[in-house]
Write a protein that holds these residues in place. Sequence first.
Motif, mmCIF file in Angstrom:
data_model
loop_
_atom_site.group_PDB
_atom_site.id
_atom_site.type_symbol
_atom_site.label_atom_id
_atom_site.label_comp_id
_atom_site.label_asym_id
_atom_site.label_seq_id
_atom_site.Cartn_x
_atom_site.Cartn_y
_atom_site.Cartn_z
ATOM 1 N N GLN B 3 0.809 -1.210 0.000
ATOM 2 C CA GLN B 3 0.000 0.000 0.000
ATOM 3 C C GLN B 3 0.844 1.262 0.000
ATOM 4 O O GLN B 3 0.342 2.334 -0.329
ATOM 5 N N ASP B 24 4.818 6.619 -3.004
ATOM 6 C CA ASP B 24 3.456 6.556 -3.516
ATOM 7 C C ASP B 24 2.606 5.670 -2.619
ATOM 8 O O ASP B 24 3.108 4.709 -2.039
ATOM 9 N N TYR B 25 1.336 5.991 -2.530
ATOM 10 C CA TYR B 25 0.441 5.157 -1.725
ATOM 11 C C TYR B 25 -0.841 4.890 -2.505
ATOM 12 O O TYR B 25 -1.164 5.596 -3.466
ATOM 13 N N THR B 26 -1.539 3.850 -2.088
ATOM 14 C CA THR B 26 -2.726 3.456 -2.850
ATOM 15 C C THR B 26 -4.025 3.610 -2.062
ATOM 16 O O THR B 26 -5.096 3.687 -2.663
ATOM 17 N N ASN B 27 -3.941 3.649 -0.732
ATOM 18 C CA ASN B 27 -5.152 3.612 0.082
ATOM 19 C C ASN B 27 -5.619 5.015 0.440
ATOM 20 O O ASN B 27 -4.899 5.777 1.090
ATOM 21 N N LYS B 71 -1.692 10.792 -4.995
ATOM 22 C CA LYS B 71 -1.321 9.854 -3.935
ATOM 23 C C LYS B 71 0.199 9.699 -3.897
ATOM 24 O O LYS B 71 0.745 8.581 -3.954
#
Lengths: 115, 113
Positions: B3, B24-27, B71
């Motif tokens: 994540q 970078d993040y996804t959540n 993000k």
Amino acid sequence: GAGVSQSPSNKVTEKGKDVELRCDPISGHTALYWYRQSLGQGLEFLIYFQGNSAPDKSGLPSDRFSAERTGGSVSTLTIQRTQQEDSAVYLCASSLSGHRSDTQYFGPGTRLTVL
Amino acid sequence: DQQVKQNSPSLSVQEGRISILNCDYTNSMFDYFLWYKKYPAEGPTFLISISSIKDKNEDGRFTVFLNKSAKHLSLHIVPSQPGDSAVYFCAAAYYNQGGKLIFGQGTELSVKP
């Protein structure tokens, strides 16, 4: 003042044996966290204690892993029937209140090697 | 699934220049982001953080930028010093899960004199 301490600093064990890792948090810190860092990986969340609340165990990788925190202070992470993939550096951290904006202070870690 | 991602395992910069570390993040449930610095055989130490209501936070030579729409966050170190050589971890906290942190894989920064 004293920081977070962990013992032992290094532990070598044979596959199938149980191990106990200890964490002494900073005095007065109500939140305590366990993470692990496998070779070449980032830190992986394992478990989080906050005061008298039920711990967040969502990161424990299997039921061979358990942790307790006695008297709201010292914590022990137990790994039963160790496997080679359990080899990692196990890091403990504590923070004042457990809020996400509180700084987490980490110990130096316990390097676990499972042969 | 990862994540929080740090896609550059290593970065080398010259002393005095800017170091830019990316994450970078996804959540979308992450609302607080942190950078930690780690020297060999030591635990990570907190460096700087940013709340999702901000897009920039500065502390001395360290600045963290947050781009929520992408993000993406980045850590800028200006000017870089040899003592900054370490592994830098990006971390994120959920808005509703207390202090539980999700870390990236880390970027090893080397600052050459």
